[in-house]
Each structure stands twice: as structure tokens, then as C-alpha cells.
Design a protein around this motif. Structure first.
Motif, PDB file in Angstrom:
ATOM      1  N   THR A  84       0.853  -1.193   0.000  1.00 43.91           N
ATOM      2  CA  THR A  84       0.000   0.000   0.000  1.00 43.91           C
ATOM      3  C   THR A  84       0.881   1.232   0.000  1.00 43.91           C
ATOM      4  OG1 THR A  84      -0.094   0.316   2.404  1.00 43.91           O
ATOM      5  CG2 THR A  84      -1.774  -1.132   1.426  1.00 43.91           C
ATOM      6  N   GLY A  85       0.238   2.346  -0.309  1.00 41.96           N
ATOM      7  CA  GLY A  85       0.856   3.641  -0.081  1.00 41.96           C
ATOM      8  C   GLY A  85       0.234   4.264   1.160  1.00 41.96           C
ATOM      9  N   MET A  86       0.359   5.569   1.282  1.00 40.53           N
ATOM     10  CA  MET A  86      -0.303   6.269   2.375  1.00 40.53           C
ATOM     11  C   MET A  86      -1.815   6.169   2.177  1.00 40.53           C
ATOM     12  SD  MET A  86       1.748   7.675   4.679  1.00 40.53           S
ATOM     13  CE  MET A  86       0.827   9.049   5.403  1.00 40.53           C
ATOM     14  N   THR A  87      -2.535   5.860   3.244  1.00 35.76           N
ATOM     15  CA  THR A  87      -3.987   5.854   3.219  1.00 35.76           C
ATOM     16  C   THR A  87      -4.471   6.971   4.143  1.00 35.76           C
ATOM     17  OG1 THR A  87      -4.353   4.408   5.125  1.00 35.76           O
ATOM     18  CG2 THR A  87      -3.877   3.327   3.003  1.00 35.76           C
ATOM     19  N   PRO A  88      -5.755   7.324   4.091  1.00 41.45           N
ATOM     20  CA  PRO A  88      -6.238   8.370   4.998  1.00 41.45           C
ATOM     21  C   PRO A  88      -6.008   8.049   6.474  1.00 41.45           C
ATOM     22  CG  PRO A  88      -7.826   7.984   3.261  1.00 41.45           C
ATOM     23  CD  PRO A  88      -6.783   6.916   3.111  1.00 41.45           C
ATOM     24  N   ASP A  89      -5.902   6.761   6.798  1.00 41.17           N
ATOM     25  CA  ASP A  89      -5.721   6.360   8.195  1.00 41.17           C
ATOM     26  C   ASP A  89      -4.268   6.168   8.597  1.00 41.17           C
ATOM     27  OD1 ASP A  89      -8.500   6.261   8.515  1.00 41.17           O
ATOM     28  OD2 ASP A  89      -8.579   4.198   7.773  1.00 41.17           O
ATOM     29  N   THR A  90      -3.349   6.200   7.629  1.00 43.13           N
ATOM     30  CA  THR A  90      -1.944   5.933   7.941  1.00 43.13           C
ATOM     31  C   THR A  90      -1.344   7.080   8.750  1.00 43.13           C
ATOM     32  OG1 THR A  90      -1.733   4.779   5.826  1.00 43.13           O
ATOM     33  CG2 THR A  90       0.302   5.325   6.975  1.00 43.13           C
ATOM     34  N   PRO A  91      -0.753   6.808   9.897  1.00 41.41           N
ATOM     35  CA  PRO A  91      -0.110   7.884  10.671  1.00 41.41           C
ATOM     36  C   PRO A  91       0.965   8.591   9.847  1.00 41.41           C
ATOM     37  CG  PRO A  91      -0.352   5.916  12.014  1.00 41.41           C
ATOM     38  CD  PRO A  91      -0.715   5.516  10.610  1.00 41.41           C
ATOM     39  N   GLY A  92       1.034   9.892   9.980  1.00 39.30           N
ATOM     40  CA  GLY A  92       1.959  10.694   9.192  1.00 39.30           C
ATOM     41  C   GLY A  92       3.416  10.316   9.374  1.00 39.30           C
ATOM     42  N   PHE A  98       7.527   6.312   1.949  1.00 40.04           N
ATOM     43  CA  PHE A  98       6.982   6.166   0.601  1.00 40.04           C
ATOM     44  C   PHE A  98       7.585   7.153  -0.408  1.00 40.04           C
ATOM     45  CE2 PHE A  98       3.631   4.631   3.477  1.00 40.04           C
ATOM     46  CZ  PHE A  98       3.450   3.360   2.959  1.00 40.04           C
ATOM     47  N   GLY A  99       8.580   7.927   0.020  1.00 36.91           N
ATOM     48  CA  GLY A  99       9.126   8.955  -0.847  1.00 36.91           C
ATOM     49  C   GLY A  99       9.672   8.457  -2.168  1.00 36.91           C
ATOM     50  N   GLY A 100      10.338   7.303  -2.179  1.00 37.40           N
ATOM     51  CA  GLY A 100      10.943   6.796  -3.414  1.00 37.40           C
ATOM     52  C   GLY A 100      10.162   5.694  -4.078  1.00 37.40           C
ATOM     53  N   ILE A 101       8.914   5.496  -3.677  1.00 38.26           N
ATOM     54  CA  ILE A 101       8.112   4.394  -4.209  1.00 38.26           C
ATOM     55  C   ILE A 101       7.044   4.956  -5.130  1.00 38.26           C
ATOM     56  CG2 ILE A 101       6.595   2.465  -3.595  1.00 38.26           C
ATOM     57  CD1 ILE A 101       8.111   2.422  -0.888  1.00 38.26           C
ATOM     58  N   THR A 102       6.932   4.400  -6.326  1.00 38.69           N
ATOM     59  CA  THR A 102       5.999   4.925  -7.330  1.00 38.69           C
ATOM     60  C   THR A 102       4.597   4.349  -7.127  1.00 38.69           C
ATOM     61  OG1 THR A 102       6.382   3.150  -8.941  1.00 38.69           O
ATOM     62  CG2 THR A 102       7.910   5.038  -8.969  1.00 38.69           C
ATOM     63  N   GLU A 103       3.625   5.038  -7.716  1.00 40.81           N
ATOM     64  CA  GLU A 103       2.245   4.549  -7.673  1.00 40.81           C
ATOM     65  C   GLU A 103       2.135   3.200  -8.375  1.00 40.81           C
ATOM     66  OE1 GLU A 103      -0.552   5.563  -6.193  1.00 40.81           O
ATOM     67  OE2 GLU A 103       0.659   7.073  -5.162  1.00 40.81           O
ATOM     68  N   GLU A 151      -5.534  -1.693   6.597  1.00 35.21           N
ATOM     69  CA  GLU A 151      -4.450  -1.958   5.660  1.00 35.21           C
ATOM     70  C   GLU A 151      -3.111  -1.386   6.098  1.00 35.21           C
ATOM     71  OE1 GLU A 151      -5.362  -0.936   1.634  1.00 35.21           O
ATOM     72  OE2 GLU A 151      -6.517  -2.782   1.329  1.00 35.21           O
ATOM     73  N   TRP A 152      -3.107  -0.181   6.645  1.00 37.69           N
ATOM     74  CA  TRP A 152      -1.827   0.460   6.970  1.00 37.69           C
ATOM     75  C   TRP A 152      -1.067  -0.266   8.074  1.00 37.69           C
ATOM     76  CZ3 TRP A 152      -0.627   2.249  11.841  1.00 37.69           C
ATOM     77  CH2 TRP A 152      -1.687   2.434  12.721  1.00 37.69           C
ATOM     78  N   ARG A 153      -1.750  -1.148   8.829  1.00 43.34           N
ATOM     79  CA  ARG A 153      -1.096  -1.783   9.969  1.00 43.34           C
ATOM     80  C   ARG A 153       0.011  -2.763   9.578  1.00 43.34           C
ATOM     81  NH1 ARG A 153      -3.108  -1.598  15.097  1.00 43.34           N
ATOM     82  NH2 ARG A 153      -1.040  -2.483  15.513  1.00 43.34           N
ATOM     83  N   TRP A 154       0.117  -3.118   8.285  1.00 41.15           N
ATOM     84  CA  TRP A 154       1.245  -3.964   7.880  1.00 41.15           C
ATOM     85  C   TRP A 154       2.574  -3.295   8.216  1.00 41.15           C
ATOM     86  CZ3 TRP A 154       5.035  -2.604   4.347  1.00 41.15           C
ATOM     87  CH2 TRP A 154       4.791  -1.479   3.551  1.00 41.15           C
ATOM     88  N   MET A 155       2.563  -1.971   8.282  1.00 35.70           N
ATOM     89  CA  MET A 155       3.800  -1.245   8.547  1.00 35.70           C
ATOM     90  C   MET A 155       4.259  -1.374   9.996  1.00 35.70           C
ATOM     91  SD  MET A 155       3.472   2.135   6.208  1.00 35.70           S
ATOM     92  CE  MET A 155       5.260   2.255   6.193  1.00 35.70           C
ATOM     93  N   THR A 156       3.412  -1.915  10.854  1.00 37.43           N
ATOM     94  CA  THR A 156       3.765  -2.032  12.267  1.00 37.43           C
ATOM     95  C   THR A 156       4.241  -3.433  12.640  1.00 37.43           C
ATOM     96  OG1 THR A 156       1.508  -2.627  12.981  1.00 37.43           O
ATOM     97  CG2 THR A 156       2.044  -0.273  12.822  1.00 37.43           C
ATOM     98  N   PHE A 157       4.305  -4.345  11.677  1.00 39.39           N
ATOM     99  CA  PHE A 157       4.816  -5.692  11.917  1.00 39.39           C
ATOM    100  C   PHE A 157       6.193  -5.819  11.282  1.00 39.39           C
ATOM    101  CE2 PHE A 157       0.212  -6.386  12.083  1.00 39.39           C
ATOM    102  CZ  PHE A 157       0.093  -7.105  13.260  1.00 39.39           C
ATOM    103  N   ASN A 158       7.154  -6.243  12.069  1.00 40.62           N
ATOM    104  CA  ASN A 158       8.505  -6.457  11.550  1.00 40.62           C
ATOM    105  C   ASN A 158       8.998  -7.829  11.963  1.00 40.62           C
ATOM    106  OD1 ASN A 158       9.530  -3.807  10.284  1.00 40.62           O
ATOM    107  ND2 ASN A 158       8.573  -3.146  12.190  1.00 40.62           N
TER     108      ASN A 158
END
Length: 200
Positions: A84-92, A98-103, A151-158
Motif C-alpha cells: 500500500t501507499g499512504m492511506t487516509p488512516d496511515t499515521p503521518g 513512501f518517498g521513493g516508491i511509485t504509484e 491496511e496500513w497496519r502492515w507497517m507495524t509488523f517487523n
């Protein structure tokens, strides 16, 4: 009558800190792969799939050397990706990632993970034991999906290199997270790959 999915991140990659997109395992990564193989030696694995990227393929090869009854196969749905990219719910706080990742990369990753969920989290009859050797973001997405989190919660699992995550599903029940990023089989000096060092 339980379907188990064992999720393992590949071993440490050689020269990963220098930004190589893919490459062979480091000596430490090979030791990690051997230890996760030993950890799984008592599991009656039915299938073993791995990402086609070299670091995951080599991890699977080492597992197969120590578990000769398994025959790992590459699977394109286990490639490294950004789902995913940034979603409306993704913490800033996550926006710089996501700066170097394309759509286009995000769209491809999202489609890939939708197919991966259909492929690997589809209920199987009877007892089943599937091992997936893949990448941090893929495991994070499958865990998020199993727990039905935003969806954005994938970023919190490592996941650490060769850490073990286990999902399980019994008939008529949702998926359960049995263990996440278990590194008990790895001595402290082999616990690599996390953004922050473990406090133990």
C-alpha cells in the motif's frame, strides 16, 4: 483439522547494508537458515514455497538440505513488494517511507498481495502445514490480513531474519496468530533484520 501456515523471513543478505536489491546470504544468514530448518524439523510440512529472489531461494535451499523430505518451489506471489501507499488512516510518521516508491509499484504490490491472500490463506481440508519463505513486507501483510486489521497496519509488523511466525485456522473459525517473530532458535548474535535491537 487445522491449516497451519509457517512464515519465515529469509536469512540475512550479504552486503544488505549497502543497498543491494538482492544478493546471496551472508555467513550469518546461512547459519540463521540452518537453525530455522532445525526448528522446523518436527513439522510434517506438506508444501514449501519461497520467493524467487536469491536471498529467499538460498534460505530455502539450506532448509531443504537439512530437511530432505521437502522440495521447496519458487512462487511469484512471494516476491518482495510494497502493498500500500499512504492511506487516509496511515499515521503521518510513515510518510517518509513512501518517498521513493511509485504509484505503479504500489498498485502492483497491492494486486500481488490480494492474490497471495487468496492463494495462501485459503482454507484447506484436513490438517495442512505450509511453509512460506519470503520477505518482511509480505509476512507483515499476511499477518495483518489474518487478523483483519486496517491496511496500513502492515507497517507495524517487523520480522527478524529467519524469525518464525505461525498462523492457524480451524474449520469454521477465523485465522489465529499462534506466534509472531519467534527467534528462540537464534542466539542473540544472529537476531538481525529488525529496525530496533531486541531488548533480550
Amino acid at each position: 483439522m487445522t491449516h497451519y501456515v509457517y512464515l519465515v523471513r529469509h536469512g540475512e543478505q550479504q552486503d544488505a547494508e549497502h543497498g543491494m536489491p538482492d544478493g546471496p546470504l551472508s555467513a550469518r544468514g546461512r547459519r540463521q537458515a540452518a537453525l530455522i530448518a532445525d526448528r522446523l524439523s518436527g513439522v510434517p510440512l506438506d508444501t514449501v514455497w519461497h520467493s524467487p529472489l536469491q536471498r529467499a531461494a538460498q534460505t530455502a535451499e539450506i532448509v531443504a538440505e537439512r530437511l530432505p523430505a521437502v522440495s521447496p518451489q519458487p512462487h511469484a506471489l512471494l516476491f518482495d513488494c510494497v502493498p500500500t501507499g499512504m492511506t487516509p488512516d496511515t499515521p503521518g510518521v510513515f510518510e517518509p517511507f513512501f518517498g521513493g516508491i511509485t504509484e505503479e509499484q504500489i498498485e502492483a504490490g497491492h494486486a500481488q498481495m490480494a492474490d497471495a491472500v487468496s492463494e495462501f490463506l485459503a482454507r484447506k481440508p484436513g490438517d495442512a502445514h505450509d511453509l512460506l519463505i519470503t520477505h518482511n513486507f509480505v509476512i507483515a501483510w499476511l499477518v495483518r490480513e489474518a487478523l483483519q486489521m486496517p491496511e496500513w497496519r502492515w507497517m507495524t509488523f517487523n520480522q527478524a531474519n529467519c524469525g518464525l511466525t505461525v498462523l492457524a485456522q480451524k474449520p469454521g473459525r477465523p485465522w489465529s496468530l499462534i506466534t509472531h517473530n519467534d527467534v528462540a532458535h537464534l542466539p542473540a548474535e544472529l537476531r538481525t533484520g529488525l529496525p530496533e535491537a531486541l531488548p533480550y
